[in-house]
Design a protein around this motif. Structure first.
Motif, mmCIF file in Angstrom:
data_model
loop_
_atom_site.group_PDB
_atom_site.id
_atom_site.type_symbol
_atom_site.label_atom_id
_atom_site.label_comp_id
_atom_site.label_asym_id
_atom_site.label_seq_id
_atom_site.Cartn_x
_atom_site.Cartn_y
_atom_site.Cartn_z
ATOM 1 N N GLY A 1 37.049 57.548 36.193
ATOM 2 C CA GLY A 1 37.710 56.381 36.771
ATOM 3 C C GLY A 1 37.109 55.050 36.346
ATOM 4 O O GLY A 1 37.498 53.991 36.861
ATOM 5 N N GLU A 2 36.188 55.078 35.390
ATOM 6 C CA GLU A 2 35.488 53.846 35.015
ATOM 7 C C GLU A 2 36.391 52.854 34.288
ATOM 8 O O GLU A 2 36.220 51.637 34.417
ATOM 9 C CB GLU A 2 34.260 54.175 34.176
ATOM 10 N N ALA A 3 37.340 53.355 33.503
ATOM 11 C CA ALA A 3 38.260 52.440 32.817
ATOM 12 C C ALA A 3 39.152 51.713 33.816
ATOM 13 O O ALA A 3 39.503 50.541 33.614
ATOM 14 C CB ALA A 3 39.111 53.205 31.806
ATOM 15 N N GLN A 4 39.536 52.387 34.898
ATOM 16 C CA GLN A 4 40.360 51.744 35.918
ATOM 17 C C GLN A 4 39.626 50.580 36.565
ATOM 18 O O GLN A 4 40.231 49.562 36.911
ATOM 19 C CB GLN A 4 40.752 52.778 36.995
ATOM 20 N N ALA A 5 38.308 50.728 36.706
ATOM 21 C CA ALA A 5 37.499 49.672 37.303
ATOM 22 C C ALA A 5 37.039 48.648 36.280
ATOM 23 O O ALA A 5 36.407 47.651 36.658
ATOM 24 C CB ALA A 5 36.287 50.290 37.997
ATOM 25 N N GLY A 6 37.367 48.866 34.996
ATOM 26 C CA GLY A 6 36.923 47.986 33.939
ATOM 27 C C GLY A 6 38.078 47.357 33.190
ATOM 28 O O GLY A 6 38.640 46.342 33.617
ATOM 29 N N ILE A 7 38.498 47.985 32.083
ATOM 30 C CA ILE A 7 39.503 47.370 31.216
ATOM 31 C C ILE A 7 40.848 47.210 31.911
ATOM 32 O O ILE A 7 41.564 46.227 31.674
ATOM 33 C CB ILE A 7 39.663 48.175 29.897
ATOM 34 N N VAL A 8 41.212 48.123 32.789
ATOM 35 C CA VAL A 8 42.495 47.990 33.479
ATOM 36 C C VAL A 8 42.499 46.741 34.351
ATOM 37 O O VAL A 8 43.473 45.982 34.386
ATOM 38 C CB VAL A 8 42.808 49.258 34.307
ATOM 39 N N ARG A 9 41.396 46.486 35.043
ATOM 40 C CA ARG A 9 41.301 45.280 35.867
ATOM 41 C C ARG A 9 41.259 44.019 35.011
ATOM 42 O O ARG A 9 41.853 43.003 35.373
ATOM 43 C CB ARG A 9 40.077 45.361 36.773
ATOM 44 N N LEU A 10 40.557 44.085 33.882
ATOM 45 C CA LEU A 10 40.511 42.910 33.009
ATOM 46 C C LEU A 10 41.900 42.574 32.475
ATOM 47 O O LEU A 10 42.289 41.399 32.454
ATOM 48 C CB LEU A 10 39.553 43.160 31.837
ATOM 49 N N MET A 11 42.638 43.577 32.058
ATOM 50 C CA MET A 11 43.956 43.320 31.473
ATOM 51 C C MET A 11 44.923 42.731 32.504
ATOM 52 O O MET A 11 45.861 42.015 32.147
ATOM 53 C CB MET A 11 44.534 44.608 30.883
ATOM 54 N N ALA A 12 44.695 43.027 33.773
ATOM 55 C CA ALA A 12 45.568 42.509 34.829
ATOM 56 C C ALA A 12 45.083 41.191 35.407
ATOM 57 O O ALA A 12 45.810 40.544 36.166
ATOM 58 C CB ALA A 12 45.684 43.544 35.954
ATOM 59 N N ALA A 13 43.876 40.773 35.033
ATOM 60 C CA ALA A 13 43.268 39.589 35.649
ATOM 61 C C ALA A 13 43.944 38.308 35.181
ATOM 62 O O ALA A 13 44.305 38.165 34.017
ATOM 63 C CB ALA A 13 41.780 39.542 35.318
ATOM 64 N N LYS A 14 44.095 37.377 36.096
ATOM 65 C CA LYS A 14 44.644 36.051 35.783
ATOM 66 C C LYS A 14 43.544 35.008 35.593
ATOM 67 O O LYS A 14 43.826 33.900 35.126
ATOM 68 C CB LYS A 14 45.580 35.598 36.907
ATOM 69 N N ASP A 15 42.321 35.345 35.991
ATOM 70 C CA ASP A 15 41.240 34.354 35.986
ATOM 71 C C ASP A 15 40.160 34.660 34.954
ATOM 72 O O ASP A 15 39.111 34.029 34.968
ATOM 73 C CB ASP A 15 40.599 34.281 37.368
ATOM 74 N N ALA A 16 40.398 35.624 34.070
ATOM 75 C CA ALA A 16 39.375 35.961 33.084
ATOM 76 C C ALA A 16 39.172 34.787 32.122
ATOM 77 O O ALA A 16 40.140 34.164 31.683
ATOM 78 C CB ALA A 16 39.773 37.207 32.307
ATOM 79 N N PRO A 17 37.934 34.465 31.778
ATOM 80 C CA PRO A 17 37.685 33.336 30.878
ATOM 81 C C PRO A 17 38.191 33.640 29.466
ATOM 82 O O PRO A 17 38.355 34.800 29.082
ATOM 83 C CB PRO A 17 36.162 33.186 30.911
ATOM 84 N N PRO A 18 38.420 32.600 28.668
ATOM 85 C CA PRO A 18 38.981 32.793 27.325
ATOM 86 C C PRO A 18 38.062 33.573 26.398
ATOM 87 O O PRO A 18 38.526 34.064 25.366
ATOM 88 C CB PRO A 18 39.189 31.361 26.822
ATOM 89 N N GLU A 19 36.797 33.709 26.745
ATOM 90 C CA GLU A 19 35.876 34.486 25.908
ATOM 91 C C GLU A 19 36.263 35.956 25.826
ATOM 92 O O GLU A 19 35.831 36.671 24.917
ATOM 93 C CB GLU A 19 34.446 34.353 26.434
ATOM 94 N N PHE A 20 37.113 36.410 26.759
ATOM 95 C CA PHE A 20 37.606 37.792 26.703
ATOM 96 C C PHE A 20 38.866 37.933 25.849
ATOM 97 O O PHE A 20 39.321 39.043 25.609
ATOM 98 C CB PHE A 20 37.920 38.301 28.117
ATOM 99 N N ALA A 21 39.441 36.823 25.413
ATOM 100 C CA ALA A 21 40.746 36.879 24.743
ATOM 101 C C ALA A 21 40.773 37.763 23.502
ATOM 102 O O ALA A 21 41.737 38.529 23.307
ATOM 103 C CB ALA A 21 41.225 35.465 24.407
ATOM 104 N N PRO A 22 39.765 37.721 22.610
ATOM 105 C CA PRO A 22 39.817 38.625 21.450
ATOM 106 C C PRO A 22 39.831 40.100 21.839
ATOM 107 O O PRO A 22 40.515 40.910 21.196
ATOM 108 C CB PRO A 22 38.563 38.263 20.667
ATOM 109 N N LEU A 23 39.104 40.464 22.886
ATOM 110 C CA LEU A 23 39.094 41.860 23.320
ATOM 111 C C LEU A 23 40.444 42.258 23.919
ATOM 112 O O LEU A 23 40.986 43.314 23.586
ATOM 113 C CB LEU A 23 37.970 42.095 24.326
ATOM 114 N N THR A 24 40.986 41.434 24.804
ATOM 115 C CA THR A 24 42.276 41.794 25.402
ATOM 116 C C THR A 24 43.378 41.819 24.344
ATOM 117 O O THR A 24 44.282 42.648 24.412
ATOM 118 C CB THR A 24 42.635 40.834 26.547
ATOM 119 N N ALA A 25 43.278 40.953 23.337
ATOM 120 C CA ALA A 25 44.267 40.977 22.253
ATOM 121 C C ALA A 25 44.166 42.272 21.463
ATOM 122 O O ALA A 25 45.193 42.864 21.076
ATOM 123 C CB ALA A 25 44.063 39.774 21.332
#
Length: 273
Positions: free
Chosen positions: A58-82
């Motif tokens: 369940g670690e991905a659900q608590a990690g990347i899944v939450r990041l991909m749904a986040a509205k407040d993540a800083p732009p430094e995550f943009a290359p990873l989410t892309a």
């Protein structure tokens, strides 16, 4: 070794490591001249988040899944989410890219990447994933030894060290490897990922590294919870050797959001040594 990263792919530690890695690569590939990247513990390169290992932890659900749904993540995550969206399209992420996939996608013509993996089954999967990618080699070998032997004697180089820390000597071998890499090439940079369990172990590693591999160090801690139980992974840390100066702000944004949003009662700090 019993470690299988498929259980942990896309967890909070991957978010910190991969977001920072992509930001670092973006800076290094803007500079002229070829870049050599060596990955000591590459894994299989791509992970199925719907597979039994990821579902069980369940670690991905608590990690990347939450990041991909986040509205407040800083732009430094943009290359990873892309990168994750490029693999998955719309909807929940089913596949997660490991460092080999991310590095191979970031290379320019003339750059090179050596991905080392010690497990035969993981290396076979890695080899298949990397087939046809320009400038990429895979090696079934001890990554610590390969990094020292394969680092070019001159020119720009980046060594990524991300062991599972299952073995008692992983800390010592990381220090020895970086010392050997720096003796071979004074221009070589490094990005090291470590778990945060107790400060005594971590501080001892930093002291040993300062003595063995001289050079400016930038440390970024992501504490997901207070460090009260040394048997748990309470967070993670990145140690950058000779990193570009503007990485400090990048690391503060990545680690701060991860600890503050995905953690519980922890915090983040970035400092130089």
């Amino acid at each position: 070794m019993n470690y299988r990263h498929a259980f942990h792919a896309g967890n909070f530690a991957d978010l910190v490591k991969h977001a920072a890695l992509l930001q670092l690569l973006a800076r290094l590939t803007r500079e002229p001249g070829p870049l050599s990247v060596i990955d000591t513990h590459a894994g299989r390169g791509l992970y199925d988040l719907a597979g039994p290992e990821a579902v069980k932890s369940g670690e991905a659900q608590a990690g990347i899944v939450r990041l991909m749904a986040a509205k407040d993540a800083p732009p430094e995550f943009a290359p990873l989410t892309a990168a994750v969206r490029k693999l998955n399209g719309a909807g929940l992420p089913r596949r997660y890219p490991g460092s080999p996939w991310l590095i191979a996608e970031a290379l320019r013509p003339g750059d090179s990447y050596l991905a080392c993996e010690l497990r035969p089954d993981e290396h076979a999967a890695l080899q298949e994933r990397m087939r046809g990618k320009r400038g990429v080699r895979t090696l079934l070998a001890d990554g610590y030894e390969a990094a020292v032997a394969q680092t070019p004697a001159s020119g720009r180089a980046l060594v990524l060290i991300d062991p599972p820390f299952e073995r008692a000597d992983d800390y010592a071998r990381t220090v020895e490897t970086l010392a050997g890499v720096r003796r071979r090439n004074r221009q070589a940079m490094a990005l090291v990922w470590l778990p945060l369990k107790d400060l005594e172990t971590f501080d001892g590693f930093l002291r040993d590294l300062e003595d063995a591999a001289p050079g400016p160090l930038r440390v970024a801690e992501t504490r997901m919870r207070p460090l009260t139980d040394p048997l748990k992974m309470n967070g993670c840390a990145l140690v950058l050797l000779d990193a570009p100066g503007d990485m400090a702000g990048v690391l503060e944004a990545i680690c701060g959001w991860t600890a503050g949003t995905l953690g519980s009662g922890g915090g983040a700090q970035v400092y130089g040594l």
